[in-house]
Write an enzyme that holds these catalytic residues in place. Structure first.
Site, mmCIF file in Angstrom:
data_model
loop_
_atom_site.group_PDB
_atom_site.id
_atom_site.type_symbol
_atom_site.label_atom_id
_atom_site.label_comp_id
_atom_site.label_asym_id
_atom_site.label_seq_id
_atom_site.Cartn_x
_atom_site.Cartn_y
_atom_site.Cartn_z
ATOM 1 N N HIS A 144 9.209 -17.403 -2.592
ATOM 2 C CA HIS A 144 8.653 -17.493 -1.251
ATOM 3 C C HIS A 144 8.662 -16.141 -0.541
ATOM 4 C CE1 HIS A 144 8.611 -21.976 -1.774
ATOM 5 N NE2 HIS A 144 9.680 -21.797 -2.370
ATOM 6 N N SER A 168 -2.994 11.330 3.349
ATOM 7 C CA SER A 168 -3.888 10.946 4.292
ATOM 8 C C SER A 168 -4.443 12.030 4.963
ATOM 9 C CB SER A 168 -3.315 10.118 5.132
ATOM 10 O OG SER A 168 -3.902 10.059 6.615
ATOM 11 N N LYS A 184 1.965 10.819 4.815
ATOM 12 C CA LYS A 184 1.777 9.670 4.023
ATOM 13 C C LYS A 184 1.960 9.806 2.612
ATOM 14 C CE LYS A 184 0.648 6.045 4.900
ATOM 15 N NZ LYS A 184 -0.558 5.323 5.373
ATOM 16 N N GLU A 225 -2.629 0.078 -5.448
ATOM 17 C CA GLU A 225 -3.773 -0.662 -4.787
ATOM 18 C C GLU A 225 -4.955 -1.047 -5.479
ATOM 19 O OE1 GLU A 225 -3.401 0.535 -0.279
ATOM 20 O OE2 GLU A 225 -3.166 2.252 -1.477
#
Ligand code: ARG
Length: 462
Positions: free
Chosen positions: A160, A281, A287, A294
């Site tokens: 969970h 970025s 970043k 992704e």
């Protein structure tokens, strides 16, 4: 049939040519051009089979086969289709007429684009699956190497997405290895289901010439020949099988991606993405983004869409070939292309990860050994039910006092259950927790070492 440079495989029965609107919607060459090496291979095999069947003379077979080789060389060198080339079969046929002359007009005897496209697409699929399997192995190899280096590193496992129990980092890594091992089985099955030769089925009823189908099968590397010509020209199950295998693989890559993205966030800080597999970025100089992972997380979605589109196309289709089937390749190529780009990027992302052992270890809190405390009592013949209740009270007490369970005084343990003795503190060490789990499939260090061995053997087995 050929007027000027235009070349058509059909048209004699019509008074006029097709409307441009029809030609535009019907044309599939932008999608199916990539089948050309397989179209040429199957045509060469077909020419030889027509020779054996007595349809073509030996010189005709030779002229067609060498003509097809020259066609292949021209396409490989960049020869592009022209506007009137409806599909890859038309394109190859037009070039073959230029290369081989009159014998080229005999090649289409006893065959149809229906058995031709089914055969070519099967060959393409088998070839692509073989590539994907090789790339999948590289992802597994990357996982295994990281696992080998982190057998004795400890991290929290989550259920969970809540801290559950401590595990070996290798145990978590290998959980993904075994999912990919199942994908391998599915990909091989899809490779097998594409291994049936349709050629010889003609348009629907079978070729009217005694072509040696087993000879064709062998020449093209198929495992079996189709048993029924009607089924053979309308069967796209092998594409559904391939898409399903890719979709499940995409789903697994997606879950690997999500674990790593999460663990690479500053909040977790368990892993750091390698420079070569991180993007920056345009605005925020600090970043370090895990784009490949992704994209892996996003990948299963379009494959699932393709699978759904194909099944929706097949469902309710009448027997035999129908033009709806031309859409099959769009989904197949898209999924296979996506996968062939993704797998090397995922392999590289995993291979270049670095792990922060200290952070992972310190994310293991003593409350995560609550089950081990209950098991301790069970070993002293307390029922698990009572043990669960007693440990639950200890967890609550530590939580209320805002301390680790290991910081509770022994009096608290004694008050929670009379069976607790002073050695109980050892149960709150994650190493002890792992040590209790040396059964096959468990996260005990020795069990994980055997698991690493099993994984290594699985990779060697192929
Ligand atoms: N381009 C077609 C396809 O991909 C080839 C088969 C065409 N057959 C036909 N009878 N028009 O499905």
């Amino acid at each position: 049939m050929s007027s000027g440079s235009e070349h058509k495989l059909w048209g004699g029965r019509f008074a006029g040519g097709p409307a441009p609107e029809l030609e535009a919607v019907n044309r599939s060459i932008t999608v199916d051009l990539r089948l050309w090496p397989f179209d040429i291979a199957l045509s060469k095999a077909w020419a030889a089979a027509l020779g054996i069947a007595g349809v073509l003379t030996d010189p005709e077979v030779a002229a067609i086969r060498s003509g097809l080789d020259r066609v292949g060389a021209r396409i490989a060198a960049g020869e592009a289709p022209i506007g009137s080339d409806e599909d890859v079969h038309t394109f190859v046929d037009r070039l073959l007429h230029q290369e081989a002359g009159e014998p080229a007009g005999r090649l289409h005897t006893g065959r149809s684009r229906n058995d031709q496209v089914a055969t070519g697409t099967r060959l393409w699929t088998r070839d692509a699956i073989a590539t994907v399997i090789g790339q999948l192995r590289e992802v597994q190899r990357a996982i295994l190497e990281q696992a080998e280096a982190h057998v004795d590193a400890i991290m929290p496992a989550y259920t969970h997405l809540q801290r559950a129990q401590p595990v070996s980092v290798a145990h978590w890594l290998l959980s993904h290895f075994w999912a990919l091992e199942r994908d391998l089985v599915r990909l091989r099955a899809a490779h097998g289901s594409a291994g049936v030769l349709p050629l010889g089925s003609g348009a629907i009823a079978g070729s009217a010439f005694p072509v040696p189908r087993d000879h064709l099968r062998e020449a093209l590397g198929f495992e079996r020949i189709s048993a029924n010509s009607i089924d053979a020209v309308g069967d796209r199950d092998f594409i559904a099988d391939a898409l399903y295998a890719l979709t499940v693989l995409g789903t697994h890559l997606s879950r690997i991606g999500e674990d790593l993205i999460l663990f690479g966030s500053s909040e977790f800080g368990f892993v750091r993405f390698g420079d070569a597999f991180s993007t920056g970025s345009s605005m925020m100089p600090q970043k370090r983004n895990p784009d490949a992972l992704e994209l892996a997380r996003g990948s299963g979605a379009r494959m699932l869409g393709g699978l759904t589109a194909l099944l929706a196309t097949l469902k309710g289709l009448p027997s035999g070939y129908n033009k709806d089937l031309q859409e099959d390749k769009r989904a197949l190529f898209d999924a296979m292309d996506g996968m062939r780009l993704l797998l090397p990027a995922v392999a590289g992302s995993i291979a270049t990860l670095s792990f922060d052992r200290t952070r992972m270890r310190s994310a293991v809190t003593t409350a995560m050994m609550a089950t081990d405390l209950a098991d301790y009592l069970v070993r002293k013949r307390v029922t698990f039910r009572d043990a669960h209740g007693a440990v639950g009270r200890l967890v609550r007490e530590a939580e209320e006092r805002g301390i680790e369970m290991s910081a509770l005084p022994f009096e608290s343990f004694a008050a929670a259950h009379a069976a607790f003795e002073r050695d109980v503190l050892d149960e709150l060490r994650p190493e002890t927790s792992l040590g209790h789990r040396e059964l096959p499939g468990g996260t005990g260090i020795e069990a994980v070492r055997s698991q690493v061995e099993m994984a290594r053997n699985a990779l060697v087995a192929t």
